[in-house]
Design a protein around this motif. Structure first.
Motif, PDB file in Angstrom:
ATOM      1  N   PRO A   1       0.824  -1.216   0.000  1.00 47.00           N
ATOM      2  CA  PRO A   1       0.000   0.000   0.000  1.00 47.00           C
ATOM      3  C   PRO A   1       0.854   1.259   0.000  1.00 47.00           C
ATOM      4  N   LEU A   2       0.340   2.287  -0.666  1.00 45.34           N
ATOM      5  CA  LEU A   2       1.008   3.581  -0.685  1.00 45.34           C
ATOM      6  C   LEU A   2       0.857   4.288   0.656  1.00 45.34           C
ATOM      7  N   VAL A   3       1.849   5.074   0.981  1.00 44.91           N
ATOM      8  CA  VAL A   3       1.748   6.030   2.079  1.00 44.91           C
ATOM      9  C   VAL A   3       1.638   7.397   1.433  1.00 44.91           C
ATOM     10  N   PHE A   4       0.502   8.070   1.629  1.00 43.80           N
ATOM     11  CA  PHE A   4       0.268   9.332   0.953  1.00 43.80           C
ATOM     12  C   PHE A   4       1.119  10.448   1.542  1.00 43.80           C
ATOM     13  N   THR A   5       1.616  11.304   0.643  1.00 43.89           N
ATOM     14  CA  THR A   5       2.418  12.468   1.002  1.00 43.89           C
ATOM     15  C   THR A   5       1.898  13.649   0.191  1.00 43.89           C
ATOM     16  N   GLU A   6       2.556  14.777   0.292  1.00 42.98           N
ATOM     17  CA  GLU A   6       2.161  15.955  -0.476  1.00 42.98           C
ATOM     18  C   GLU A   6       2.201  15.686  -1.973  1.00 42.98           C
ATOM     19  N   ASN A   7       3.157  14.850  -2.422  1.00 41.11           N
ATOM     20  CA  ASN A   7       3.332  14.574  -3.845  1.00 41.11           C
ATOM     21  C   ASN A   7       2.767  13.232  -4.291  1.00 41.11           C
ATOM     22  N   ILE A   8       2.157  12.496  -3.372  1.00 38.33           N
ATOM     23  CA  ILE A   8       1.549  11.203  -3.696  1.00 38.33           C
ATOM     24  C   ILE A   8       0.144  11.203  -3.115  1.00 38.33           C
ATOM     25  N   GLN A   9      -0.856  11.360  -3.997  1.00 36.42           N
ATOM     26  CA  GLN A   9      -2.241  11.466  -3.552  1.00 36.42           C
ATOM     27  C   GLN A   9      -3.179  10.754  -4.532  1.00 36.42           C
ATOM     28  N   PRO A  10      -4.268  10.200  -4.026  1.00 36.88           N
ATOM     29  CA  PRO A  10      -5.267   9.625  -4.936  1.00 36.88           C
ATOM     30  C   PRO A  10      -6.119  10.729  -5.551  1.00 36.88           C
ATOM     31  N   ILE A  11      -6.745  10.415  -6.666  1.00 40.16           N
ATOM     32  CA  ILE A  11      -7.672  11.359  -7.284  1.00 40.16           C
ATOM     33  C   ILE A  11      -9.080  10.778  -7.222  1.00 40.16           C
ATOM     34  N   GLU A  12     -10.050  11.640  -6.983  1.00 42.15           N
ATOM     35  CA  GLU A  12     -11.441  11.206  -6.909  1.00 42.15           C
ATOM     36  C   GLU A  12     -11.958  10.895  -8.313  1.00 42.15           C
ATOM     37  N   LEU A  13     -12.784   9.860  -8.418  1.00 43.54           N
ATOM     38  CA  LEU A  13     -13.351   9.461  -9.699  1.00 43.54           C
ATOM     39  C   LEU A  13     -14.638  10.228  -9.972  1.00 43.54           C
ATOM     40  N   ALA A  14     -14.774  10.718 -11.191  1.00 41.69           N
ATOM     41  CA  ALA A  14     -15.964  11.487 -11.563  1.00 41.69           C
ATOM     42  C   ALA A  14     -17.197  10.595 -11.597  1.00 41.69           C
ATOM     43  N   GLU A  15     -18.314  11.159 -11.205  1.00 40.69           N
ATOM     44  CA  GLU A  15     -19.606  10.463 -11.245  1.00 40.69           C
ATOM     45  C   GLU A  15     -20.548  11.098 -12.264  1.00 40.69           C
ATOM     46  N   GLU A  16     -20.170  12.252 -12.800  1.00 42.54           N
ATOM     47  CA  GLU A  16     -21.044  12.983 -13.705  1.00 42.54           C
ATOM     48  C   GLU A  16     -20.331  13.320 -15.007  1.00 42.54           C
ATOM     49  N   GLU A  17     -21.124  13.558 -16.053  1.00 44.69           N
ATOM     50  CA  GLU A  17     -20.606  13.934 -17.363  1.00 44.69           C
ATOM     51  C   GLU A  17     -19.936  15.310 -17.314  1.00 44.69           C
ATOM     52  N   VAL A  18     -18.978  15.518 -18.189  1.00 45.77           N
ATOM     53  CA  VAL A  18     -18.374  16.840 -18.352  1.00 45.77           C
ATOM     54  C   VAL A  18     -19.188  17.611 -19.390  1.00 45.77           C
ATOM     55  N   PRO A  19     -19.681  18.782 -19.069  1.00 43.16           N
ATOM     56  CA  PRO A  19     -20.453  19.554 -20.052  1.00 43.16           C
ATOM     57  C   PRO A  19     -19.617  19.900 -21.280  1.00 43.16           C
ATOM     58  N   SER A  20     -20.250  19.904 -22.421  1.00 44.73           N
ATOM     59  CA  SER A  20     -19.565  20.256 -23.660  1.00 44.73           C
ATOM     60  C   SER A  20     -18.963  21.652 -23.568  1.00 44.73           C
ATOM     61  N   GLY A  21     -17.736  21.781 -24.064  1.00 46.72           N
ATOM     62  CA  GLY A  21     -17.057  23.062 -24.090  1.00 46.72           C
ATOM     63  C   GLY A  21     -16.240  23.380 -22.861  1.00 46.72           C
ATOM     64  N   GLU A  22     -16.343  22.543 -21.813  1.00 40.99           N
ATOM     65  CA  GLU A  22     -15.581  22.791 -20.587  1.00 40.99           C
ATOM     66  C   GLU A  22     -14.121  22.397 -20.757  1.00 40.99           C
ATOM     67  N   ASP A  23     -13.244  23.089 -20.020  1.00 38.50           N
ATOM     68  CA  ASP A  23     -11.819  22.793 -20.050  1.00 38.50           C
ATOM     69  C   ASP A  23     -11.519  21.503 -19.281  1.00 38.50           C
ATOM     70  N   VAL A  24     -10.737  20.627 -19.905  1.00 34.39           N
ATOM     71  CA  VAL A  24     -10.298  19.374 -19.292  1.00 34.39           C
ATOM     72  C   VAL A  24      -8.779  19.325 -19.369  1.00 34.39           C
ATOM     73  N   ILE A  25      -8.143  18.982 -18.268  1.00 36.58           N
ATOM     74  CA  ILE A  25      -6.678  18.971 -18.200  1.00 36.58           C
ATOM     75  C   ILE A  25      -6.150  17.554 -18.404  1.00 36.58           C
ATOM     76  N   ILE A  26      -5.161  17.424 -19.282  1.00 39.72           N
ATOM     77  CA  ILE A  26      -4.480  16.147 -19.477  1.00 39.72           C
ATOM     78  C   ILE A  26      -3.025  16.295 -19.042  1.00 39.72           C
ATOM     79  N   SER A  27      -2.424  15.201 -18.648  1.00 36.95           N
ATOM     80  CA  SER A  27      -1.022  15.230 -18.215  1.00 36.95           C
ATOM     81  C   SER A  27      -0.345  13.906 -18.535  1.00 36.95           C
ATOM     82  N   GLY A  28       0.978  13.952 -18.650  1.00 39.54           N
ATOM     83  CA  GLY A  28       1.725  12.731 -18.926  1.00 39.54           C
ATOM     84  C   GLY A  28       3.064  12.987 -19.579  1.00 39.54           C
ATOM     85  N   TRP A  29       3.637  11.896 -20.068  1.00 37.33           N
ATOM     86  CA  TRP A  29       4.956  11.953 -20.696  1.00 37.33           C
ATOM     87  C   TRP A  29       4.877  11.538 -22.165  1.00 37.33           C
ATOM     88  N   GLY A  30       3.775  11.895 -22.855  1.00 43.14           N
ATOM     89  CA  GLY A  30       3.616  11.532 -24.263  1.00 43.14           C
ATOM     90  C   GLY A  30       4.527  12.344 -25.177  1.00 43.14           C
TER      91      GLY A  30
END
Length: 257
Positions: free
Chosen positions: A129-158
């Motif tokens: 199991p992870l031990v959470f720190t300032e730089n290691i945190q879980p993210i909450e899962l969305a339960e609702e649709e994102v409205p059209s036209g709203e800003d969505v942030i992507i991240s990664g090493w692509g």
């Protein structure tokens, strides 16, 4: 309905299936992105081969589980995952080659409905199991649709482009959500289980971003799935929709989240 008669010709999967080694994907950086700041994306992980090479992105959803794309971990075009020992994840770092922690996997669970770009989800159970720190945190899962036209942030090493350079530092970018009808009109992929994210040319996801997060209002709304007509085209990118009822139920049943 989704039409796919030409999809394999015009669409470029984020994890290449024609690699010289027997498992997973190439490396990379988000097209048109900016450098991430330390702690900006504490849920983001780098999914790596056992030799330390980055292959896909992922997100921490609990102390025991990371979520990513099925196509990052399956054998060929099937639903059987490679052994968990073939992979590791780096957490708590914006650098893909150093910092944070490297963790082994205990188990890989793939959605049994994965195929033809749909249900592209896998869960990575961590060996410890992870031990959470300032730089290691879980993210909450969305339960609702994102409205059209709203800003969505992507991240990664692509990658910076289809055959572009590979940075060590995580990148991020802001895209626009499309609804199902708009996605169908743009790339004939109007399925309720997908979320399409629009962007200007020379922006968007690329090789190595697979499985990585798309977030809205601080919640995980999508998992990087595919790009259409190559990285950074004028077409929207496809993401697996986290809020889709079947996906949320599958995640709950298999991770308890």
């Amino acid at each position: 309905m989704v039409t796919r008669h030409n999809l394999l010709v015009t669409t470029c999967l984020l994890a290449l299936t024609v690699v010289s080694r027997s498992y997973a994907a190439p490396n990379g950086r988000i097209v048109g992105g900016a450098d991430a700041a330390i702690g900006q994306f504490p849920h983001q992980v780098s999914l790596q081969r056992d030799d330390g090479s980055h292959t896909c992105g992922g997100s921490i959803i609990s102390e025991n589980f990371v979520i990513t794309a099925a196509h990052c971990v399956v054998v060929g075009n099937g639903i059987e995952p490679y052994p968990a020992r073939y992979y590791q994840v780096r957490v708590g770092s914006i650098q893909r080659t150093l910092g944070g922690l490297l963790l082994k996997l205990k188990r890989i669970i793939v959605h049994k409905g994965y195929g033809n770009f749909l249900n592209d989800i896998a869960l990575l159970e961590l060996e410890k199991p992870l031990v959470f720190t300032e730089n290691i945190q879980p993210i909450e899962l969305a339960e609702e649709e994102v409205p059209s036209g709203e800003d969505v942030i992507i991240s990664g090493w692509g990658r910076l482009s289809t055959s572009g350079p590979i940075p060590n530092r995580m990148q991020w970018n802001t895209l626009k959500a499309l609804n199902t009808e708009e996605c169908e009109e743009a790339i004939q992929m109007g399925d309720d289980s997908l979320i399409c994210l629009a962007h200007n040319p020379d922006n968007g996801a690329c090789f190595g971003d697979s499985g990585g997060p798309a977030t809205y209002n601080g919640k995980l709304v999508g998992l990087s799935n595919f790009v259409y007509d190559g990285c950074g085209s004028a077409n929207p990118d496809g993401y697996t929709k986290v809020a889709y009822a079947d996906h949320r139920e599958w995640i709950r049943e298999n991770s308890g989240v």
